[in-house]
Design a protein around this motif. Sequence first.
Motif, PDB file in Angstrom:
ATOM      1  N   VAL A  68       0.833  -1.206   0.000  1.00 51.05           N
ATOM      2  CA  VAL A  68       0.000   0.000   0.000  1.00 51.05           C
ATOM      3  C   VAL A  68       0.869   1.257   0.000  1.00 51.05           C
ATOM      4  CG1 VAL A  68      -1.686   1.313   1.340  1.00 51.05           C
ATOM      5  CG2 VAL A  68      -1.939  -1.156   1.099  1.00 51.05           C
ATOM      6  N   GLY A  69       1.919   1.263   0.823  1.00 47.18           N
ATOM      7  CA  GLY A  69       2.792   2.425   0.878  1.00 47.18           C
ATOM      8  C   GLY A  69       3.446   2.715  -0.463  1.00 47.18           C
ATOM      9  N   TYR A  70       3.869   1.665  -1.154  1.00 46.66           N
ATOM     10  CA  TYR A  70       4.486   1.831  -2.473  1.00 46.66           C
ATOM     11  C   TYR A  70       3.484   2.416  -3.469  1.00 46.66           C
ATOM     12  CZ  TYR A  70       6.494   0.514  -6.994  1.00 46.66           C
ATOM     13  OH  TYR A  70       6.968   0.532  -8.279  1.00 46.66           O
ATOM     14  N   GLN A  71       2.262   1.890  -3.477  1.00 42.31           N
ATOM     15  CA  GLN A  71       1.254   2.383  -4.414  1.00 42.31           C
ATOM     16  C   GLN A  71       0.872   3.825  -4.096  1.00 42.31           C
ATOM     17  OE1 GLN A  71       0.368   0.947  -7.092  1.00 42.31           O
ATOM     18  NE2 GLN A  71       1.173  -1.120  -6.756  1.00 42.31           N
ATOM     19  N   LEU A  72       0.780   4.166  -2.813  1.00 41.62           N
ATOM     20  CA  LEU A  72       0.481   5.552  -2.444  1.00 41.62           C
ATOM     21  C   LEU A  72       1.611   6.484  -2.869  1.00 41.62           C
ATOM     22  CD1 LEU A  72      -1.152   5.254   1.102  1.00 41.62           C
ATOM     23  CD2 LEU A  72      -2.219   6.103  -0.986  1.00 41.62           C
ATOM     24  N   TYR A  73       2.836   6.034  -2.674  1.00 40.85           N
ATOM     25  CA  TYR A  73       3.981   6.854  -3.078  1.00 40.85           C
ATOM     26  C   TYR A  73       3.961   7.102  -4.585  1.00 40.85           C
ATOM     27  CZ  TYR A  73       8.816   8.096  -4.160  1.00 40.85           C
ATOM     28  OH  TYR A  73       9.939   8.717  -4.636  1.00 40.85           O
ATOM     29  N   GLN A  74       3.733   6.042  -5.360  1.00 39.55           N
ATOM     30  CA  GLN A  74       3.678   6.198  -6.800  1.00 39.55           C
ATOM     31  C   GLN A  74       2.502   7.088  -7.224  1.00 39.55           C
ATOM     32  OE1 GLN A  74       5.932   5.089  -8.988  1.00 39.55           O
ATOM     33  NE2 GLN A  74       7.158   4.190  -7.334  1.00 39.55           N
ATOM     34  N   GLY A  75       1.366   6.925  -6.526  1.00 37.62           N
ATOM     35  CA  GLY A  75       0.209   7.742  -6.864  1.00 37.62           C
ATOM     36  C   GLY A  75       0.420   9.213  -6.564  1.00 37.62           C
ATOM     37  N   ILE A  76       1.047   9.511  -5.423  1.00 37.89           N
ATOM     38  CA  ILE A  76       1.333  10.907  -5.071  1.00 37.89           C
ATOM     39  C   ILE A  76       2.384  11.485  -6.014  1.00 37.89           C
ATOM     40  CG2 ILE A  76       2.265  12.398  -3.265  1.00 37.89           C
ATOM     41  CD1 ILE A  76       1.066  10.436  -1.221  1.00 37.89           C
ATOM     42  N   LEU A  77       3.405  10.687  -6.329  1.00 33.89           N
ATOM     43  CA  LEU A  77       4.483  11.159  -7.191  1.00 33.89           C
ATOM     44  C   LEU A  77       3.962  11.527  -8.577  1.00 33.89           C
ATOM     45  CD1 LEU A  77       7.614  11.490  -7.137  1.00 33.89           C
ATOM     46  CD2 LEU A  77       7.743   9.213  -8.165  1.00 33.89           C
ATOM     47  N   ARG A  78       3.027  10.745  -9.091  1.00 32.88           N
ATOM     48  CA  ARG A  78       2.499  10.966 -10.441  1.00 32.88           C
ATOM     49  C   ARG A  78       1.154  11.689 -10.432  1.00 32.88           C
ATOM     50  NH1 ARG A  78       5.357   6.236 -10.444  1.00 32.88           N
ATOM     51  NH2 ARG A  78       6.741   5.871 -12.229  1.00 32.88           N
ATOM     52  N   ASN A  79       0.737  12.151  -9.253  1.00 34.51           N
ATOM     53  CA  ASN A  79      -0.570  12.815  -9.110  1.00 34.51           C
ATOM     54  C   ASN A  79      -1.683  11.936  -9.664  1.00 34.51           C
ATOM     55  OD1 ASN A  79      -2.372  14.757  -8.329  1.00 34.51           O
ATOM     56  ND2 ASN A  79      -1.923  16.171 -10.011  1.00 34.51           N
TER      57      ASN A  79
END
Length: 307
Positions: free
Chosen positions: A259-270
């Motif tokens: 989950v943390g990885y997916q959230l990081y990728q989602g925030i990074l790419r908006n």
Amino acid sequence: MGRYVIRRLLQMIPVFIGSTFLIFFMVYALGDPVAALFGDREPDPATAARIRAELHLDEPLWKQYLLYMGQIFRGDFGTAFNGRRVTELMASAFPVTLRLTLVAIVIEVLIGVTLGVVSGLKRGRPLDTGLLVLTLVVISVPTFVSGYLLQFLLGVKWGWVRPSVSPDARLDELILPGTVLALVSLAYVTRLSRTSIAENIRADYVRTAIAKGLPRHRVITRHVLRNSLIPVVTFIGADIGSLMGGAIVTERIFNIHGVGYQLYQGILRNNAPTVVGFVTILVIVFLVANLLVDLLYAVLDPRIRYA
């Protein structure tokens, strides 16, 4: 008991709506998902308008939220900008983070409560002082520092464990990441347990139990420890959601695709659908965990009754 549960479930509804709307507002109102979709390229105005119409981004924010919540109740969390359904990302990410959180909670409870009981029973002695200093140091060190340090020492230099986690994320591979994730919470559990034990050990009911001739270990386990666990259980219940959502640093360090990885990728790419969808599930986890903790109070302390 049943009325209490129903009342708590009704109270969770406005909390859920308020939390999800706040997240929705922060993600969609403070950024442009269409611009993030094209990256550094300037989108064609006609194409951008068509995408905004398809995603209902041309509607008022309150209407966008209502449409999104309607999709959620149908089990549709939208599509990420990479073309994958958000539910597919959840199906691959949440089991990994659940295993990581389970390992962290077990380490946090077993070691934290044990150290807290020892410290509380030895209050004022050198062992107690040493544990208090140790927990203060653990709380003061950021997770990314302790994570990289343990990864280097145990994984790279000494070779005791693998420095990174495989895509399968087996339980034995998650022991070190789970320890890193649990370190700060473990320190808080130790201090909470220590304070609660030190207070209850001097209570009247403990003196009465000792005067009746009960063995010391039974007094501690059946009376002192049981009554001292209420603040600890409260903290752990709130910590479950925090561990799942706060595993971004730990999962980045050990290359865990949770989950943390997916959230990081989602925030990074908006990537708005991914961020809002994952946070919505985390809100539900947090609310359910707090409800279960409240229901456990009566099990730990029979004096607690629910109207």
